[in-house]
Design an enzyme around this catalytic site. Sequence first.
Site, PDB file in Angstrom:
ATOM      1  N   SER A 106       4.791   2.468   8.051  1.00 20.44           N
ATOM      2  CA  SER A 106       4.433   1.330   7.204  1.00 20.44           C
ATOM      3  C   SER A 106       5.633   0.837   6.406  1.00 20.44           C
ATOM      4  O   SER A 106       6.314   1.624   5.743  1.00 20.44           O
ATOM      5  CB  SER A 106       3.326   1.724   6.229  1.00 20.44           C
ATOM      6  OG  SER A 106       2.062   1.570   6.805  1.00 20.44           O
ATOM      7  N   ASP A 130      -0.241  -7.621   1.256  1.00 24.16           N
ATOM      8  CA  ASP A 130       0.265  -6.252   1.406  1.00 24.16           C
ATOM      9  C   ASP A 130       1.786  -6.194   1.510  1.00 24.16           C
ATOM     10  O   ASP A 130       2.341  -5.522   2.382  1.00 24.16           O
ATOM     11  CB  ASP A 130      -0.378  -5.583   2.620  1.00 24.16           C
ATOM     12  CG  ASP A 130      -0.267  -4.054   2.566  1.00 24.16           C
ATOM     13  OD1 ASP A 130       0.185  -3.539   1.526  1.00 24.16           O
ATOM     14  OD2 ASP A 130      -0.628  -3.396   3.552  1.00 24.16           O
ATOM     15  N   HIS A 176       0.820  -1.216   0.000  1.00 20.38           N
ATOM     16  CA  HIS A 176       0.000   0.000   0.000  1.00 20.38           C
ATOM     17  C   HIS A 176       0.855   1.269   0.000  1.00 20.38           C
ATOM     18  O   HIS A 176       0.384   2.329  -0.388  1.00 20.38           O
ATOM     19  CB  HIS A 176      -0.979  -0.007   1.186  1.00 20.38           C
ATOM     20  CG  HIS A 176      -0.355   0.307   2.514  1.00 20.38           C
ATOM     21  ND1 HIS A 176      -0.059  -0.663   3.451  1.00 20.38           N
ATOM     22  CD2 HIS A 176       0.016   1.484   3.079  1.00 20.38           C
ATOM     23  CE1 HIS A 176       0.467  -0.098   4.523  1.00 20.38           C
ATOM     24  NE2 HIS A 176       0.519   1.210   4.327  1.00 20.38           N
TER      25      HIS A 176
END
Length: 486
Positions: A229, A156, A111
Amino acid sequence: MSGIYKHAKKRWTKRNVSTLILGIASLVSSGSVAAQTKQGTPASDALHQLNASIEALVQRVSPAVVQIIVTGYGSTEQSDRGQTSVVIGRQRAIGSGIIVDPEGYIVTNAHVLNGAEKIEVFVPPQPGTSGKIDANNGPQGKSYQARMVGVTREIDLAVIKIEAHGLPALSLGKPALPAQGEVVFAFGSPEGLRNTVTMGVVSAVARQPDPDSPLVYVQTDTPINPGNSGGPLVNADGNLVGINTFIFSTSGGNQGLGFAIPAGVVAFAYPQLLKYGHIHQPEIGVIVQTITPELAEGLHLQRDFGVIVSDVVPGSPAESAGLKIQDIILSVDGAATASLPLFTHSLYMHGAGERVNLQVLRGSDQVQLQVPLMERPHKTDNLTDLVDPEKNLVRRLGILGIELDLNLARSLPDLRIPTGVIVAAKTVGAQQEVPLQSGDVIHALNGTTITTLAGLRESLTKLNIGDPVALLIERFGQLQYVSFLL
């Protein structure tokens, strides 16, 4: 809203001070703080040892943690007099990544790279080097342009590559198995602040925050914020526990509810992303579902929770091993499997050809079975069967391409434009690395529509060495540009 999921991109929150409180409590429990400090007792030495250990850990891990800045176009919502509209605009996202190979291979979250047109990677200074001080009050590293190697949106994860050599790296060879309450450290670039580390504990080792997702995550109270992230979550030995992926928050900032993809899943996915550009999910050839109280009552099952086999694929490894419909799966490799996500997660920890040990409940009897795993074919895998190395070669791009026709387009249902040239594979020993991957569909080159291999080759022959190339491609159902110098 009671809560929202936030991927690590934006907003600010204060650091958790629980570690300071724990340190003070440790001193108090040993006696008088003032007296211990004056005499330089072992309690004081223990704090210095803890401090030195953490500093050594940070110095060992942080050189392998990078900041990723992604620019591209995406949809943004705008509100005007109570009406909300979707507008396509230029976006800039910040995330983190982990160098896992000294030759410049980096793992991050998929993402983080959404809508990427340009991927910029900031690598911190290598150990023993010195440099200028940057805006974040740290030694200035080096910036690289990265290209996409592989991505899997199911779990992901993504792999990107920079042209660098001899970089410090974190090993994926032996994933760390976390324990609840274990001290862990999160590295990354929260809010764009590079070279940041925070400390906490493992809150839960196998959490399923989304009941519709087959994945489980490591939950931690380590302060994680937007921008973390793709960064690593490591244990006290500096071994990878997981990749920080998202937070659960009502404010947009850290609330002590962070989630990381387990290191075992990362180790499973990484070699496949390198080899194929996508992953082949392991399976044994069964359909399983969650047991409900109504299902248990209707089938007169011994238990009203867990995972039950509802179908066994003919000719599959599961059928050969003796698995049967209505078997209840109790454990995989000795680990209890009380839910569908835990069962799926257990399979992700294995590769094709390996065997899993299943304990199943059949009626009132417990049965032990050994079942080999096979790979679930990916929809682009059969493209290589359709190419001729000579006829389909596009030498200047280093790819094997196939012209899309109606039959091929129907087999790829995610396509938005059913014409163009699809990348079946990249060739070994290409003259240059281009930012294309298997499954990409080329629709235009420098503004000229591409529908055939001949048209693509003709457009390329008109270009000289050093000329810019801008390809309009379709990747995962999204149109985007990739550009480079020929």
